[in-house]
Design an enzyme around this catalytic site. Structure first.
Site, short mmCIF file in Angstrom:
data_model
loop_
_atom_site.label_atom_id
_atom_site.label_comp_id
_atom_site.label_asym_id
_atom_site.label_seq_id
_atom_site.Cartn_x
_atom_site.Cartn_y
_atom_site.Cartn_z
N ASP A 184 3.47 9.73 -0.73
CA ASP A 184 2.27 8.46 -0.49
C ASP A 184 2.23 7.48 -1.24
O ASP A 184 1.98 7.78 -2.31
CB ASP A 184 0.62 9.73 -0.15
CG ASP A 184 0.27 9.45 0.62
OD1 ASP A 184 0.00 8.23 1.17
OD2 ASP A 184 -0.47 10.09 1.51
N HIS A 219 0.84 -1.51 -0.09
CA HIS A 219 0.01 -0.06 0.12
C HIS A 219 0.73 1.48 0.67
O HIS A 219 0.37 2.23 -0.30
CB HIS A 219 -0.77 -0.21 1.03
CG HIS A 219 -2.23 -0.91 0.72
ND1 HIS A 219 -3.21 -0.48 0.66
CD2 HIS A 219 -2.09 -2.36 1.03
CE1 HIS A 219 -4.24 -1.80 1.01
NE2 HIS A 219 -2.91 -2.56 0.88
C1 GDG Z 1 -2.43 3.78 3.06
C2 GDG Z 1 -0.87 4.78 2.27
C3 GDG Z 1 -2.79 4.75 0.61
C4 GDG Z 1 -9.06 10.59 7.43
N1 GDG Z 1 -9.78 11.10 7.83
C5 GDG Z 1 -11.12 10.74 8.91
C6 GDG Z 1 -10.70 9.40 7.96
N2 GDG Z 1 -10.06 9.50 7.12
C7 GDG Z 1 -9.49 8.19 6.02
C8 GDG Z 1 -10.47 8.63 4.21
C9 GDG Z 1 -9.27 7.80 4.06
C10 GDG Z 1 -8.35 7.30 4.79
O1 GDG Z 1 -9.07 7.36 6.48
C11 GDG Z 1 -7.22 7.89 4.49
O2 GDG Z 1 -6.28 7.56 3.68
P1 GDG Z 1 -5.39 7.12 2.68
O3 GDG Z 1 -4.84 6.89 1.71
O4 GDG Z 1 -5.08 8.93 2.52
O5 GDG Z 1 -3.93 7.49 4.21
P2 GDG Z 1 -3.30 6.26 4.70
O6 GDG Z 1 -3.77 6.29 6.47
O7 GDG Z 1 -2.13 7.07 5.24
O8 GDG Z 1 -3.73 4.93 3.96
C12 GDG Z 1 -2.00 5.88 1.13
C13 GDG Z 1 -3.95 3.46 1.45
O9 GDG Z 1 -3.09 3.67 2.45
C14 GDG Z 1 -4.86 2.54 0.64
O10 GDG Z 1 -3.73 2.23 -0.30
O11 GDG Z 1 -3.81 5.79 -0.39
O12 GDG Z 1 -1.21 5.72 0.22
O13 GDG Z 1 -0.02 5.42 3.34
O14 GDG Z 1 -10.12 6.01 3.08
O15 GDG Z 1 -11.03 8.99 4.55
N3 GDG Z 1 -12.24 8.99 7.75
C15 GDG Z 1 -12.95 9.55 8.84
N4 GDG Z 1 -13.14 10.55 9.53
C16 GDG Z 1 -11.75 11.23 9.29
O16 GDG Z 1 -11.70 12.18 10.52
N5 GDG Z 1 -14.85 8.37 8.86
#
Ligand code: GDG
Length: 459
Positions: free
Chosen positions: A369, A162
Site C-alpha cells: 500500500d 500516491h
Molecule cells: C490510495 C493509495 C494512499 C474507506 N471505506 C469507506 C471510506 N473509506 C475511505 C477511508 C480512506 C480512503 O477511503 C481509503 O484510503 P486508503 O489510503 O486506505 O486507500 P486507497 O483508496 O487505496 O488510496 C493509498 C492513498 O491513495 C492516499 O495517497 O494512502 O496507499 O492506495 O480515507 O476513510 N469512506 C467512507 N465510507 C467507507 O465505507 N465515507
C-alpha cells in the site's frame, strides 16, 4: 514563497461527481483527504482542478462547486476501457504493487494512455498563467509533466505518486519504461510516499534515461529535478471533531451493544487484492478453529467498499472474501453472535467514524500500500488512547506509525499471534502506544503535507 501564485491541480478524477441526468444534473462534491487538503489551498490562491468526471463521452462544461473550479476532461468509452481499466488498473496498478497479481501488457493500451495524458496536458496548458504552480497526481498521469513542459517550458510542475514506486526488477518489465520516466522527469519536483519509493525511482531514472545525480536531485536534459519523500496524511482535526460528536459516540456505543459486548476487530478497505483481506480472514478463521479465540468473545467486522469491479482480479478477490466469510460464519456463528460481519458497501463518514470508535483492534494488513489512510484515521479517532492498530509492514504508513503492532501479512503464524496479542493487550500498554501514534498524526496532517509539497515546488 509566492503566496498568490495560482494552483492547477491535475488528477485523474475530479473532486466532485455528476448526479442526475439532463438539465437537472448537478455536481456533488466527493469527500476525501485529497479534496480536504486542496480545497483551502485553492480557496486561498485561486486555481482550478482538472480531472475526469468518471463518465464516457464529451466533457461537461466548466463548473464551480464551493471553492473548487472544475475543468473536466472527457474520455470516450474505449478510452475508459483501454486507458483507465486497461493500462492504469490492469498494467500499472498491479505492477506498482509488487505484481501481487500478474500485470497485463497490451500494446493497444499504450496509445490511449498517451492520448489521454495529452488531453490532460492540453487542459492544464489552457488554464496555465505565468507563475502558476501545477500539481500533477498519481500513476494515471505520469506523462503529463513532460507533455505540459513541451508546451510551457518555464512552468513549475510537481508530481506526487500516491502508490508505491516499484523496484527496478519490476519496473523493468514495462515495455514503455523509458517513455514513462521521461514523462515524469518533465516535473521540477517528484515526490513519493516513502524514501524507498524515491530511491527506486532514482535508480531506474539513472538506468533507463540519461538522468544523473543523487538520491535527492537529478539533472536531465539541462534541467534539475528534485526527488522527495513526502508522506500523505489525513485531516486529523476533522476526524477528531467527528469522533467527539455526541451522536457519533452514541452510535459507537450502540454498535458495541449490538455486537453483544464482544471484542471488536475491524477491517476497512476498498475491495482490492492489494489490501490483503483474504489472508486476514484466514488468520481469524484459524484462531477460531484452534479455539484460541471464540466467537462468543470476539467478532470481526469487515467493511469492503466495491471498487473497479470490471477489472481482472477484483471479481476473484470478492468471491474469495465472500466464500471465506461464509465458511467462517457457517462454522462459528450462533444466534445473536455472528463471527464475521461483512459489509460490501461504503458507509457515511460519521458511520465510519462510529465503527472506528467501536473497534478494539483495527486490522490494516495490505500486501502492499502506498500509505494507507485508514490506519491514520483510526488512530486520529481514538481520543481516549485505547485501541490497538495491527499494521502491515508493507503499507507506507508503517514507516511513521512505529508503535503499531507491525506484521508481515503473508506470515500467517505471526499474524495470528499478533492478533491475539492485540486482543489481549492491557489497557495501559494500549494507552502508551496509542498516545504515541496519535501524536504522530497530529504532528503531521494533510495540510502539512500539501504545504511541504508546494513549498518545495515554489522554490
Ligand atoms: C490510495 C493509495 C494512499 C474507506 N471505506 C469507506 C471510506 N473509506 C475511505 C477511508 C480512506 C480512503 O477511503 C481509503 O484510503 P486508503 O489510503 O486506505 O486507500 P486507497 O483508496 O487505496 O488510496 C493509498 C492513498 O491513495 C492516499 O495517497 O494512502 O496507499 O492506495 O480515507 O476513510 N469512506 C467512507 N465510507 C467507507 O465505507 N465515507
Amino acid at each position: 514563497m509566492p503566496q498568490h501564485s495560482k494552483l492547477i491541480v491535475v488528477a485523474n478524477r475530479l473532486p466532485a461527481s455528476r448526479t442526475g441526468k439532463g438539465p437537472s444534473a448537478r455536481w456533488e462534491r466527493s469527500p476525501g483527504g485529497l479534496v480536504s487538503a486542496m480545497e483551502p489551498v485553492l480557496a486561498e490562491r485561486g486555481g482550478v482542478w482538472i480531472g475526469w468526471d468518471g463518465g464516457a463521452g464529451p466533457a461537461p462544461r466548466p463548473a464551480t462547486v464551493g471553492s473548487l473550479d472544475l475543468r473536466a476532461v472527457g474520455l470516450s468509452r474505449s478510452e475508459v476501457n483501454e486507458y483507465y481499466h486497461g493500462f492504469c488498473n490492469t498494467t500499472l496498478w498491479p505492477l506498482y504493487h509488487d505484481a501481487v497479481i500478474n500485470p497485463e501488457f497490451h500494446r493497444s493500451w499504450w496509445d490511449p494512455y498517451l492520448a489521454v495524458n495529452k488531453r490532460f496536458a492540453l487542459a492544464s496548458a489552457r488554464s496555465y498563467r505565468k507563475g502558476s504552480l501545477v500539481w500533477v497526481h498519481d500513476y494515471q498521469l505520469q506523462m503529463v509533466p513532460k507533455l505540459l513542459r513541451d508546451r510551457k517550458p518555464g512552468a513549475k510542475i510537481g508530481f506526487f505518486l500516491h502508490i508505491p514506486f516499484p523496484p527496478d526488477e519490476l519496473f523493468a518489465w514495462i515495455p514503455w519504461r523509458s517513455a514513462i520516466l521521461r514523462g515524469l522527469l518533465g516535473a521540477d519536483v517528484i515526490a513519493f510516499q516513502t524514501q524507498a519509493s524515491a530511491e527506486n525511482f532514482v535508480r531506474v531514472a539513472k538506468r533507463y534515461t540519461s538522468a544523473e545525480g543523487t538520491e535527492r536531485e537529478l539533472s536531465f536534459e539541462g534541467r534539475s529535478i528534485r526527488v522527495k519523500a513526502c508522506p500523505i496524511s489525513i485531516a486529523t482535526s476533522e476526524f477528531e471533531k467527528t469522533a467527539a460528536l455526541p451522536a457519533v459516540k452514541r452510535r459507537a456505543a450502540e454498535i458495541r451493544k449490538q455486537l453483544a459486548g464482544r471484542t471488536v476487530l475491524l477491517g476497512v478497505d476498498r475491495l482490492d487484492y492489494t489490501k490483503g483481506i483474504p489472508l486476514r480472514l484466514l488468520a481469524y478463521e484459524e484462531l477460531l478453529k484452534e479455539r484460541t479465540l471464540s466467537a462468543n468473545k470476539v467478532v470481526m467486522l469487515q467493511v469492503a467498499v466495491p471498487s473497479r469491479e470490471v477489472v481482472p482480479g477484483y471479481e476473484e478477490t470478492r468471491r474469495e472474501v465472500e466464500q471465506t466469510v461464509g465458511r467462517i460464519n457457517g462454522e462459528n456463528s450462533q444466534p445473536g453472535k455472528v463471527a464475521v460481519h461483512y459489509f460490501r458497501r461504503s458507509l457515511a463518514r460519521e458511520e465510519l467514524v462510529a465503527y472506528y470508535l467501536a473497534a478494539d483492534v483495527m486490522l490494516v494488513t495490505p500486501l502492499r500500500d502506498g500509505m494507507n489512510l485508514v490506519a491514520k484515521e483510526y488512530v486520529a479517532c481514538r481520543s481516549d488512547n485505547t485501541g490497538v492498530l495491527v499494521l502491515s509492514e508493507f503499507a507506507g504508513a508503517a514507516r511513521e506509525l512505529r508503535r503499531a503492532l507491525l506484521v508481515n501479512p503473508r506470515d500467517l503464524e505471526t499474524m495470528k499471534k499478533t492478533i491475539v496479542e492485540a486482543v489481549r493487550m492491557k489497557k495501559e500498554d494500549q494507552r502508551m502506544r496509542m498516545a504515541m501514534l496519535r501524536s504522530n498524526v497530529r504532528r503531521h496532517d494533510v495540510h502539512d503535507w500539501s504545504r511541504e509539497f508546494l513549498e518545495a515546488l515554489a522554490q
